[in-house]
Design a protein around this motif. Sequence first.
Motif, PDB file in Angstrom:
ATOM      1  N   VAL A   5    -118.334  56.322-160.517  1.00  0.00           N
ATOM      2  CA  VAL A   5    -119.866  56.318-160.416  1.00  0.00           C
ATOM      3  C   VAL A   5    -120.367  55.263-160.523  1.00  0.00           C
ATOM      4  O   VAL A   5    -120.290  55.406-162.192  1.00  0.00           O
ATOM      5  N   PHE A   6    -120.636  54.243-160.095  1.00  0.00           N
ATOM      6  CA  PHE A   6    -122.041  53.076-159.815  1.00  0.00           C
ATOM      7  C   PHE A   6    -123.305  53.557-160.544  1.00  0.00           C
ATOM      8  O   PHE A   6    -123.544  53.082-161.316  1.00  0.00           O
ATOM      9  N   HIS A   7    -123.800  54.128-159.792  1.00  0.00           N
ATOM     10  CA  HIS A   7    -125.420  54.327-159.238  1.00  0.00           C
ATOM     11  C   HIS A   7    -125.546  55.334-158.899  1.00  0.00           C
ATOM     12  O   HIS A   7    -125.141  56.159-158.365  1.00  0.00           O
ATOM     13  N   THR A   8    -127.044  56.422-159.004  1.00  0.00           N
ATOM     14  CA  THR A   8    -127.735  57.291-158.938  1.00  0.00           C
ATOM     15  C   THR A   8    -128.996  56.924-158.479  1.00  0.00           C
ATOM     16  O   THR A   8    -129.344  56.067-159.741  1.00  0.00           O
ATOM     17  N   GLU A   9    -129.899  57.137-157.917  1.00  0.00           N
ATOM     18  CA  GLU A   9    -130.905  56.577-156.785  1.00  0.00           C
ATOM     19  C   GLU A   9    -131.347  58.053-155.781  1.00  0.00           C
ATOM     20  O   GLU A   9    -131.029  58.721-155.107  1.00  0.00           O
TER      21      GLU A   9
END
Length: 100
Positions: free
Chosen positions: A39-43
């Motif tokens: 998981v690279f990024h949460t937005e």
Amino acid sequence: MESTEVIFTGRAYGEIQLFSDEIKAGKMNIAVTDGRLTVFHTEVSPAFEGRGFAKLLLDRLVSHAKEKGLKIIPLCPYVSVQFRRHPAEYEDVWLKDWHP
């Protein structure tokens, strides 16, 4: 009403998408390779902040990993912090000894 969906845009890359009343409210950028879910990024969109939507995305990430027998590499700062704050909760899906 909130709902989540796991969508793959390519062979390995995809998103976990969160919808609120059919409006895309947030997402997590992910990749799956060799039994690992990175998981690279949460937005979360600014209009939806403060409603616990990042946690809903995290819950879906973890349930997807469990359903598919995957271990999570938490490169995303939000996920990494949550894993470190609650290690027992994520122990079964957290790939702790991963190194690039």
